[in-house]
Design an enzyme around this catalytic site. Structure first.
Site, mmCIF file in Angstrom:
data_model
loop_
_atom_site.group_PDB
_atom_site.id
_atom_site.type_symbol
_atom_site.label_atom_id
_atom_site.label_comp_id
_atom_site.label_asym_id
_atom_site.label_seq_id
_atom_site.Cartn_x
_atom_site.Cartn_y
_atom_site.Cartn_z
ATOM 1 N N ASP A 53 -42.734 -5.046 24.177
ATOM 2 C CA ASP A 53 -42.359 -4.110 23.111
ATOM 3 C C ASP A 53 -43.254 -4.309 21.892
ATOM 4 O OD1 ASP A 53 -40.890 -1.979 22.102
ATOM 5 O OD2 ASP A 53 -39.325 -3.236 21.256
ATOM 6 N N GLY A 104 -32.761 -5.287 7.197
ATOM 7 C CA GLY A 104 -33.292 -4.487 8.296
ATOM 8 C C GLY A 104 -32.183 -3.973 9.192
ATOM 9 N N PHE A 155 -31.009 -2.156 17.936
ATOM 10 C CA PHE A 155 -30.552 -3.367 18.607
ATOM 11 C C PHE A 155 -29.777 -4.308 17.692
ATOM 12 C CE2 PHE A 155 -34.296 -2.251 21.274
ATOM 13 C CZ PHE A 155 -33.590 -1.997 22.433
ATOM 14 N N GLY A 156 -29.678 -4.000 16.403
ATOM 15 C CA GLY A 156 -28.921 -4.901 15.544
ATOM 16 C C GLY A 156 -29.232 -4.721 14.073
ATOM 17 N N GLY A 209 -31.778 -1.641 13.048
ATOM 18 C CA GLY A 209 -32.378 -0.914 14.156
ATOM 19 C C GLY A 209 -31.347 -0.680 15.236
#
Length: 330
Positions: free
Chosen positions: A155, A41, A45-46, A43
């Protein structure tokens, strides 16, 4: 055909590891203890990799987040602190944490069923209104526990709802990077989130509360049942303007076969005043979640278009982020 099990999950599966409090290991390279495998994965943010603990052979997930600035460090420290309080079967669990070389590494429970929305749009997957209640009930169970700890997720969106396995009907809520501790006696305001799922009080920078998460639950339910987004505009600015008005309808043909109980469930969540929305506990007592019988397969044409559009937007954002990173490196 993969037909969702329309019976509620009975009991709880044994976790892959016992719940435990985590202390960040500073100045320690996670690779001393874990073997990184494939990327699973990515995104804004990381980046997340599958990994194996060397001492036990336990398969886990490693999420790397940059902490170049002091505020970045405070944010990830808060996330670790919050996750240590959120030990529940509907929530992803933290196993270990490291800080080294201006990066934080979260070692997390491995959840391999994929994003809920991406899984249910498969051609071999039969989605019914009854099956949707199974997913929504679990989401509300997770949110109820989060709120019981005086924490707001802030979120909640489809990307943050994962299936535990590729064939079962259990889910996990993930990503507590924006979560905040909440004291109902004190005013809390935030100005972040995903425009399509964020509540009116966030857009208006008004006081938020437990109902702020429940608005997002209502939007998720609306989209999952219809494949339509109640407030999405052509731009983020237009979307947020639609959210502040808080007007939506069930006029599309996608809702023709949806029960009145399901629509009532959504109506009690997509209320402009956050204090007037159903709480997670009240949602779990709603007639729709308790007695839904509709087993007619839902049309997934619009839901497929919705997911494909979101995938394209995410891919574009990732490319732009990588370009910006490259510019900074140059």
């Amino acid at each position: 055909m993969i037909k969702v099990d329309e019976s509620d999950p009975v009991g709880e599966l044994e976790p892959s590891f016992p719940y435990k409090d985590i202390t960040i290991r500073r100045g320690v390279d996670m690779k001393e203890h874990y073997e990184l495998q494939s990327e699973i994965g990515r995104g804004k943010f990381g980046t997340v990799f599958k990994c194996r603990e060397k001492a036990t052979g336990l398969m886990l997930a490693a999420k790397f987040v940059g902490i170049v600035h002091k505020q970045d460090r405070r944010n990830v420290e808060r996330e670790v602190e919050i996750m240590c309080e959120l030990q529940h079967p509907r929530l992803i669990q933290l196993y270990d944490a490291f800080e080294a070389n201006n990066a934080m590494c979260f070692i997390l429970e491995l959840v391999e069923g994929g994003e809920l929305f991406e899984r249910v749009i498969g051609d071999d997957f039969v989605l019914t209104e009854k099956a949707v209640t199974i997913f929504m009930r679990q989401i509300c169970e997770g949110v109820q526990f989060i709120h019981s700890k005086n924490i707001l997720h802030l979120d909640l969106k489809p990307e943050n709802i994962l299936c535990l396995t590729k064939t079962g009907n259990r889910i996990k809520i993930i990503d507590f990077g924006l979560a905040r501790k909440f004291n109902p006696e004190n005013k809390l305001q935030v100005l972040f989130g995903t425009p399509e799922f964020v509540a009116p009080e966030v857009v208006n920078f008004d006081a938020i509360g437990f109902g702020t998460d429940m608005w997002s639950v209502g939007v998720i339910c609306y989209v999952l049942l219809s494949g339509l987004s109640p407030f999405m505009g052509e731009t983020d600015v237009e979307t947020m303007a639609n959210v502040t008005i808080a007007q939506y309808d069930f006029d599309d043909e996608a809702f023709d076969s949806i029960s009145n109980d399901a629509k009532d469930f959504i109506k009690k969540l997509l209320v402009k005043d956050h204090k007037a929305r159903m709480t997670a506990a009240e949602a779990l007592k709603h007639k729709w979640l308790k007695t839904a019988e509709q087993r007619k397969p839902l049309s997934k044409t619009k839901l497929k278009r919705y997911v494909i559009k979101k995938q394209w937007i995410r891919a574009t954002n990732t490319i732009l982020a990588l370009r910006r990173m490259g510019a900074k490196l140059d």
